[in-house]
Design a protein around this motif. Structure first.
Motif, PDB file in Angstrom:
ATOM      1  N   VAL A  66      -5.922   6.608   2.565  1.00 28.56           N
ATOM      2  CA  VAL A  66      -6.176   5.173   2.657  1.00 28.56           C
ATOM      3  C   VAL A  66      -7.647   4.989   3.019  1.00 28.56           C
ATOM      4  O   VAL A  66      -8.143   5.592   3.977  1.00 28.56           O
ATOM      5  CB  VAL A  66      -5.265   4.513   3.719  1.00 28.56           C
ATOM      6  N   PHE A  82      -8.487  -2.739   1.308  1.00 28.69           N
ATOM      7  CA  PHE A  82      -7.901  -1.432   1.549  1.00 28.69           C
ATOM      8  C   PHE A  82      -7.428  -0.841   0.226  1.00 28.69           C
ATOM      9  O   PHE A  82      -6.921  -1.553  -0.639  1.00 28.69           O
ATOM     10  CB  PHE A  82      -6.715  -1.558   2.512  1.00 28.69           C
ATOM     11  N   ALA A  92      -5.616   2.886  -1.671  1.00 22.81           N
ATOM     12  CA  ALA A  92      -5.054   4.237  -1.670  1.00 22.81           C
ATOM     13  C   ALA A  92      -5.801   4.979  -2.770  1.00 22.81           C
ATOM     14  O   ALA A  92      -5.962   4.471  -3.879  1.00 22.81           O
ATOM     15  CB  ALA A  92      -3.564   4.209  -1.952  1.00 22.81           C
ATOM     16  N   LEU A  98      -4.402  -2.050  -1.789  1.00 19.57           N
ATOM     17  CA  LEU A  98      -3.334  -2.215  -0.805  1.00 19.57           C
ATOM     18  C   LEU A  98      -3.557  -3.488   0.004  1.00 19.57           C
ATOM     19  O   LEU A  98      -4.699  -3.890   0.215  1.00 19.57           O
ATOM     20  CB  LEU A  98      -3.317  -1.038   0.183  1.00 19.57           C
ATOM     21  N   ALA A 140      -1.659  -0.872   4.210  1.00 20.30           N
ATOM     22  CA  ALA A 140      -2.597   0.116   4.722  1.00 20.30           C
ATOM     23  C   ALA A 140      -2.215   0.564   6.121  1.00 20.30           C
ATOM     24  O   ALA A 140      -2.260   1.756   6.427  1.00 20.30           O
ATOM     25  CB  ALA A 140      -4.015  -0.456   4.708  1.00 20.30           C
ATOM     26  N   LYS A 164      -1.009   4.594   7.120  1.00 20.34           N
ATOM     27  CA  LYS A 164      -1.933   5.428   7.908  1.00 20.34           C
ATOM     28  C   LYS A 164      -1.194   6.447   8.720  1.00 20.34           C
ATOM     29  O   LYS A 164      -0.130   6.316   9.144  1.00 20.34           O
ATOM     30  CB  LYS A 164      -2.795   4.557   8.816  1.00 20.34           C
TER      31      LYS A 164
END
Length: 58
Positions: free
Chosen positions: A21, A32, A34, A49, A54, A58
Motif C-alpha cells: 500500500v 492511496f 495498492a 484504494l 488502505a 496495512k
C-alpha cells in the motif's frame, strides 16, 4: 487478501495477494494505491484504494 489489478500494457486483469500500500500526496490531496508487479513483465500495476481500504490492508 487478494486484490484484482488491471495491467494496461498487456490489457488484462489479474489477481494478486502480494502488494504494498502506497500513499501519494499531491496538491493537498492524499490518495492511496495498492502496487504489485505485473505477471507479464517487470513493470508495476497500480490500483486506487479508498482511505478505509488502505487502513484495512496495512
Amino acid at each position: 487478501m487478494e486484490l484484482e489489478f488491471y495491467d494496461v500494457k498487456s490489457k488484462s486483469k489479474f489477481k494478486s495477494s502480494q502488494f504494498e500500500v502506497r500513499k501519494k500526496d499531491s496538491k493537498g490531496v492524499t490518495r492511496f494505491f495498492a502496487v504489485t508487479k505485473s505477471p507479464s513483465g517487470s513493470h508495476e500495476c497500480w490500483r486506487v484504494l479508498s482511505k478505509k481500504q488502505a487502513e484495512e490492508l496495512k
